[in-house]
Design a protein around this motif. Sequence first.
Motif, short mmCIF file in Angstrom:
data_model
loop_
_atom_site.label_atom_id
_atom_site.label_comp_id
_atom_site.label_asym_id
_atom_site.label_seq_id
_atom_site.Cartn_x
_atom_site.Cartn_y
_atom_site.Cartn_z
N ALA A 192 0.81 -1.22 0.00
CA ALA A 192 0.00 0.00 0.00
C ALA A 192 0.85 1.27 0.00
CB ALA A 192 -0.93 0.00 1.21
N GLY A 193 2.17 1.12 0.01
CA GLY A 193 3.06 2.27 -0.01
C GLY A 193 3.25 2.95 1.34
N LEU A 194 2.95 2.23 2.42
CA LEU A 194 3.06 2.81 3.76
C LEU A 194 4.35 2.44 4.49
CD1 LEU A 194 -0.59 2.15 4.97
CD2 LEU A 194 0.36 4.29 4.06
N LEU A 195 4.96 1.33 4.12
CA LEU A 195 6.13 0.81 4.82
C LEU A 195 7.20 0.37 3.84
CD1 LEU A 195 4.55 -1.74 7.32
CD2 LEU A 195 5.37 0.53 7.88
N ALA A 196 8.44 0.52 4.25
CA ALA A 196 9.57 0.00 3.48
C ALA A 196 10.80 0.09 4.38
CB ALA A 196 9.78 0.81 2.20
N SER A 197 11.92 -0.22 3.80
CA SER A 197 13.20 0.03 4.41
C SER A 197 14.14 0.41 3.28
CB SER A 197 13.71 -1.19 5.19
OG SER A 197 14.82 -0.81 5.98
N VAL A 198 15.41 0.49 3.56
CA VAL A 198 16.37 0.90 2.54
C VAL A 198 17.28 -0.27 2.17
CG1 VAL A 198 16.30 3.34 3.16
CG2 VAL A 198 17.97 1.84 4.27
N GLU A 199 17.86 -0.15 1.01
CA GLU A 199 18.72 -1.20 0.47
C GLU A 199 19.83 -1.60 1.45
OE1 GLU A 199 20.69 -1.87 -3.82
OE2 GLU A 199 21.27 -0.01 -2.81
N ALA A 200 20.44 -0.63 2.12
CA ALA A 200 21.53 -0.93 3.06
C ALA A 200 21.04 -1.80 4.22
CB ALA A 200 22.16 0.35 3.59
N VAL A 201 19.82 -1.58 4.68
CA VAL A 201 19.24 -2.42 5.73
C VAL A 201 19.00 -3.82 5.19
CG1 VAL A 201 17.16 -2.80 7.13
CG2 VAL A 201 18.27 -0.55 7.09
N GLY A 202 18.47 -3.93 3.98
CA GLY A 202 18.27 -5.24 3.37
C GLY A 202 19.56 -6.02 3.26
N GLN A 203 20.64 -5.36 2.87
CA GLN A 203 21.94 -6.02 2.77
C GLN A 203 22.39 -6.53 4.14
OE1 GLN A 203 24.27 -2.96 0.91
NE2 GLN A 203 23.50 -3.45 -1.14
#
Length: 166
Positions: A35-46
Amino acid sequence: MFLLDADTLIQAKNTYDAFDFAPGFWDWLDRDHAAGLLASVEAVGQELKRGHDELADWAFARPSFFVQPGTAVPGSIAQLAAWVHGQAQYTAAARQEFLAGAGDLFLIAQAHGGSHTVVTSEQSRPESKKRVMIPDACQAVGVPCVDLFGALRATGGLMLVLSPAS
């Protein structure tokens, strides 16, 4: 949009929202990300993917959850760098750790550049000498910062419901 830090997800996995105990939490992340309300950033994913555990598997299966740096991120990083270098209480090692490109720096910069809110379990500690805390860096550049429960309440996200007895 709410951007989650690594520790928020790690703590959830290890404690109150473990995959086997609270699958609804992980469904909420998926639903509200869609729904476009939550995410994180690529560096966190890594960072999460280096864990070689169930959370790493979750992160690998959701590449879109971890957004690429936006065009405003370099300017936001410059503002964060100027701020941290101007804080005499931090040790050189604390400044270097924060600016080394870890997830925290990119998370705050993405939130700053995109007018988002950071989600973290860290607490403000402006007197800290050895570590730049996320809420303190957020405050310095005007980024809103909440804990996980604040994000849950703001999104109308999740409710604990007792399952029927088996």
